[in-house]
Enzyme design. Structure first.
Site, PDB file in Angstrom:
ATOM      1  N   GLY A 224       0.839  -1.197   0.000  1.00  0.00           N
ATOM      2  CA  GLY A 224       0.000   0.000   0.000  1.00  0.00           C
ATOM      3  C   GLY A 224       0.870   1.241   0.000  1.00  0.00           C
ATOM      4  CB  SER A 225       0.045   4.730   0.657  1.00  0.00           C
ATOM      5  OG  SER A 225      -0.480   4.686   1.969  1.00  0.00           O
ATOM      6  CB  THR A 226       5.276   5.702   1.661  1.00  0.00           C
ATOM      7  OG1 THR A 226       5.819   5.007   0.526  1.00  0.00           O
ATOM      8  CG2 THR A 226       6.400   5.968   2.643  1.00  0.00           C
ATOM      9  CB  THR A 228      -0.909   3.007   4.987  1.00  0.00           C
ATOM     10  OG1 THR A 228      -1.892   3.972   4.607  1.00  0.00           O
ATOM     11  CG2 THR A 228      -1.592   1.899   5.753  1.00  0.00           C
ATOM     12  N   GLY A 229       2.238   2.520   5.478  1.00  0.00           N
ATOM     13  CA  GLY A 229       3.356   1.647   5.877  1.00  0.00           C
ATOM     14  C   GLY A 229       4.038   2.163   7.135  1.00  0.00           C
ATOM     15  CD  GLU A 246       4.989  -3.438  -3.598  1.00  0.00           C
ATOM     16  OE1 GLU A 246       5.006  -2.182  -3.652  1.00  0.00           O
ATOM     17  OE2 GLU A 246       4.241  -4.151  -4.264  1.00  0.00           O
ATOM     18  CB  CYS A 280       3.564  -1.129  -6.763  1.00  0.00           C
ATOM     19  SG  CYS A 280       2.606  -2.621  -6.759  1.00  0.00           S
TER      20      CYS A 280
HETATM   21  O1  TXE Z   1      -3.575   3.254   0.266  1.00  0.00           O
HETATM   22  P1  TXE Z   1      -3.497   2.620   1.710  1.00  0.00           P
HETATM   23  P2  TXE Z   1      -4.774   4.026  -0.466  1.00  0.00           P
HETATM   24  C1  TXE Z   1      -0.541   4.474  -3.326  1.00  0.00           C
HETATM   25  C2  TXE Z   1      -1.134   5.312  -4.433  1.00  0.00           C
HETATM   26  C3  TXE Z   1      -2.414   5.788  -3.848  1.00  0.00           C
HETATM   27  C4  TXE Z   1      -2.057   5.941  -2.402  1.00  0.00           C
HETATM   28  C5  TXE Z   1      -3.211   5.868  -1.442  1.00  0.00           C
HETATM   29  O2  TXE Z   1      -0.305   6.413  -4.691  1.00  0.00           O
HETATM   30  O3  TXE Z   1      -2.830   7.007  -4.372  1.00  0.00           O
HETATM   31  O4  TXE Z   1      -1.180   4.882  -2.137  1.00  0.00           O
HETATM   32  O5  TXE Z   1      -3.984   4.703  -1.664  1.00  0.00           O
HETATM   33  C6  TXE Z   1      -5.182  -0.559   4.485  1.00  0.00           C
HETATM   34  N1  TXE Z   1      -3.449   0.109   9.272  1.00  0.00           N
HETATM   35  N2  TXE Z   1      -0.764   3.065  -3.481  1.00  0.00           N
HETATM   36  O6  TXE Z   1      -5.338   5.064   0.400  1.00  0.00           O
HETATM   37  O7  TXE Z   1      -4.224   3.447   2.704  1.00  0.00           O
HETATM   38  C7  TXE Z   1      -6.292  -0.235   3.511  1.00  0.00           C
HETATM   39  O8  TXE Z   1      -7.545  -0.566   4.056  1.00  0.00           O
HETATM   40  C8  TXE Z   1      -3.499  -1.009   8.532  1.00  0.00           C
HETATM   41  C9  TXE Z   1       0.364   2.298  -3.912  1.00  0.00           C
HETATM   42  O9  TXE Z   1      -5.714   3.031  -0.998  1.00  0.00           O
HETATM   43  O10 TXE Z   1      -2.066   2.328   1.962  1.00  0.00           O
HETATM   44  C10 TXE Z   1      -5.891  -1.106   2.325  1.00  0.00           C
HETATM   45  O11 TXE Z   1      -6.287  -2.454   2.553  1.00  0.00           O
HETATM   46  N3  TXE Z   1      -3.985  -1.028   7.284  1.00  0.00           N
HETATM   47  C11 TXE Z   1       0.189   0.859  -3.594  1.00  0.00           C
HETATM   48  C12 TXE Z   1      -4.364  -1.023   2.340  1.00  0.00           C
HETATM   49  O12 TXE Z   1      -4.032  -0.595   3.662  1.00  0.00           O
HETATM   50  C13 TXE Z   1      -4.452   0.117   6.766  1.00  0.00           C
HETATM   51  C14 TXE Z   1      -1.159   0.299  -3.892  1.00  0.00           C
HETATM   52  C15 TXE Z   1      -3.760  -0.025   1.348  1.00  0.00           C
HETATM   53  O13 TXE Z   1      -4.331   1.252   1.558  1.00  0.00           O
HETATM   54  C16 TXE Z   1      -4.418   1.324   7.505  1.00  0.00           C
HETATM   55  C17 TXE Z   1      -2.214   1.166  -3.411  1.00  0.00           C
HETATM   56  C18 TXE Z   1      -3.894   1.281   8.813  1.00  0.00           C
HETATM   57  N4  TXE Z   1      -3.798   2.376   9.577  1.00  0.00           N
HETATM   58  C19 TXE Z   1      -1.987   2.513  -3.259  1.00  0.00           C
HETATM   59  N5  TXE Z   1      -4.927   2.304   6.735  1.00  0.00           N
HETATM   60  C20 TXE Z   1       1.252  -0.017  -4.172  1.00  0.00           C
HETATM   61  N6  TXE Z   1       2.407  -0.124  -3.508  1.00  0.00           N
HETATM   62  O14 TXE Z   1       1.043  -0.637  -5.167  1.00  0.00           O
HETATM   63  C21 TXE Z   1      -5.255   1.746   5.542  1.00  0.00           C
HETATM   64  N7  TXE Z   1      -4.988   0.426   5.566  1.00  0.00           N
END
Ligand code: TXE
Length: 472
Positions: A224-226, A228-229, A246, A280
């Site tokens: 997911g996003s940095t 959130t990571g 990732e 990604c």
């Molecule tokens: O990502 P999130 P979002 C990038 C892309 C996009 C941005 C935001 O630029 O515009 O991220 O996307 C879960 N604790 N990528 O908001 O929030 C959430 O429910 C635990 C790149 O969708 O990172 C989902 O299942 N989990 C990326 C997952 O995290 C949490 C692919 C990803 O969501 C959480 C997607 C928390 N506190 C977006 N908050 C890639 N690397 O390919 C959210 N989630």
């Protein structure tokens, strides 16, 4: 074998059974179905089930778990068409091209690869100094959190190696692609033992957060996003939970002056626009040498003009809508800012904001400043900034100046020269004359703030296991 309607009926929420969310097709705005939305209580129950099932799963032989995984792959293969249709409707990606059918095929391939990768016990020393061997033991329960861009395939990347190594799994899919992942899990659970693979569809900020804080989870696999990571790192720190992260990227491509623009144009296109840019490791900023700049832009535009975008279920389309409104707004904002900076719109950049779907037209932006927002921020959509350079050292500096480093690519007719340049780029993968291709045996992951840990291959299996030395 189920039809699409039968598969959907198995995963939609039952009326009167807790919280739900309406799921709309991002291409048409039509209602697809009602998804269940679960909470922390259901998460705890899922962890209970995963904990209860784990000892018996770990006690199976490696060969027995491999056989289960291969049967799960067979089950996905048998349900491939309805799975692809649901994915196409919910995620928006077309059935054809490197999209929904391709993604379901990837689920099968990655499951089989996780089953088929050998991981023998390693003898570390065996001489007069002593004897030591390395084993890879199960960790326990793995928490998997997946995103909405490749929702099925990324879930498989997290699930399949974890199961192979004797762990059980609790998976939390992204909010906007819940039905697809519920369907995938449903199909796999037709053959897996009870409690081994569990799914909790719920919000990231509650269920996702609780999963990462749980002392009962031994390892988190996250894509997911940095931002959130980083939250996950903090939330999991008190338990010293193992993490594979990732995270987002903003992959650079550097085109050297010795290329044949016609020859590279199609690979450049797919490098940037696969999954309509929502990938990604897609090419997100392209640096092209002045000598070939105009020709590369022209050839790329020719390829792009022949790639139909539209509703995923229509056979001819290879590009689809953005998956959700938030992502449409990010792409729209970044392209508008590029336009107002004076950059040249080669094509696209003119979305119909009143349409029911989230279509953003294929957009190429040329003669853009290297520090414009569309270059510096991850657009995650079908809009590619193309930056002109004349000094390759400057291009490398620009490629490396961001905090992220997932992938990158070098384009040249001289492979040795390209390899030399690759060594100077800070990224987890550097492709030569292509961008973004993944292979289940080749480790994948990011440098810098694109995360840590690697998925796939032997390294990927080791990442979901506890290394244990047996010495003496
Ligand atoms: O990502 P999130 P979002 C990038 C892309 C996009 C941005 C935001 O630029 O515009 O991220 O996307 C879960 N604790 N990528 O908001 O929030 C959430 O429910 C635990 C790149 O969708 O990172 C989902 O299942 N989990 C990326 C997952 O995290 C949490 C692919 C990803 O969501 C959480 C997607 C928390 N506190 C977006 N908050 C890639 N690397 O390919 C959210 N989630």
């Amino acid at each position: 074998m189920s039809t699409y309607e039968q598969l959907l009926a198995q995963v939609v929420a039952t009326a009167g059974e807790g919280e739900t969310r309406e799921v709309f097709d991002p291409a048409t705005g039509d209602l697809i179905g009602i998804a269940p939305v679960q909470g922390v209580a259901e998460l705890e129950a899922a962890i209970d089930r995963a904990e209860a099932a784990q000892p018996a799963w770990a006690a199976l032989s490696d060969d027995e778990r491999i056989a289960y995984l291969n049967r799960a792959a067979d089950a996905i293969e048998a349900a491939a068409e309805p799975l692809a249709e649901l994915l196409s409707r919910e995620q928006g990606k077309p059935l054809n091209g490197p999209n929904a059918r391709f993604e379901v095929g990837g689920c099968v391939a990655w499951t089989r690869a996780a089953a088929g990768t050998p991981l023998p016990v390693e003898v570390l020393i065996d001489d007069e100094s002593g004897y030591a061997e390395m084993h890879y033991r199960p960790i326990g329960v793995v928490g998997a959190i997946s995103p909405w861009n490749w929702p099925m395939m990324i879930s498989i990347w997290q699930i399949a190696p974890s199961l192979r190594m004797g762990n059980t799994v609790v998976l939390k899919p992204a909010e906007t692609t819940t039905l697809s992942v519920l369907a995938l899990v449903k199909v796999m659970n037709e053959v897996l033992p009870e409690g081994v693979l569990n799914i909790v569809p719920g919000p990231g900020r509650t269920v996702g957060d609780a999963l990462t804080r749980s002392p009962r989870i031994g390892k988190i696999m996250f894509t997911g996003s940095t931002p959130t990571g980083k939250r996950i790192i903090e939330a999991s720190a008190p338990n010293v939970t193992r993490l594979t992260l990732e995270l987002g990227g903003n992959d650079a491509g550097i085109v050297l002056p010795d290329v044949d623009p016609k020859e590279i144009a199609e690979n450049l296109f797919w490098g940037a626009f696969i999954n309509t840019g929502q990938t990604c490791a897609a090419l997100k900023r392209l640096y092209v040498h002045d000598d070939v700049y105009d020709e590369v832009v022209e050839e790329l535009a020719k390829v792009a003009a022949n790639m139909p975008m539209g509703v995923g279920l229509e056979d001819q389309n290879v590009l689809g809508p953005l998956q959700n409104k938030a992502q449409f707004d990010i792409v729209d904002r970044l392209v508008e800012s590029a336009k107002s900076s004076g950059a040249r719109v080669v094509m696209g950049g003119d979305p119909d904001r009143d349409q029911p779907g989230y279509f953003y037209p294929t957009t190429l932006i040329a003669d853009i400043d290297a520090h414009q927002d569309l270059v510096l921020e991850e657009q995650f959509g079908p809009a590619l900034p193309i930056i002109r350079y004349s000094d390759v050292d400057e291009a490398v500096k620009l490629a490396n100046e961001l905090e992220v480093g997932l992938g990158a690519s070098v384009w040249s007719s001289d492979r040795d020269k390209a390899r030399e340049l690759a060594a100077r780029i800070q990224a987890g993968t550097v492709w030569i004359n292509s961008h973004g291709g993944l292979h289940p045996m080749v480790p994948f992951g990011g440098a810098k703030q694109s995360g840590y840990g690697r998925e796939f291959g032997t390294l990927g299996l080791k990442a979901v296991a506890e290394p244990q030395v047996v010495s003496g």
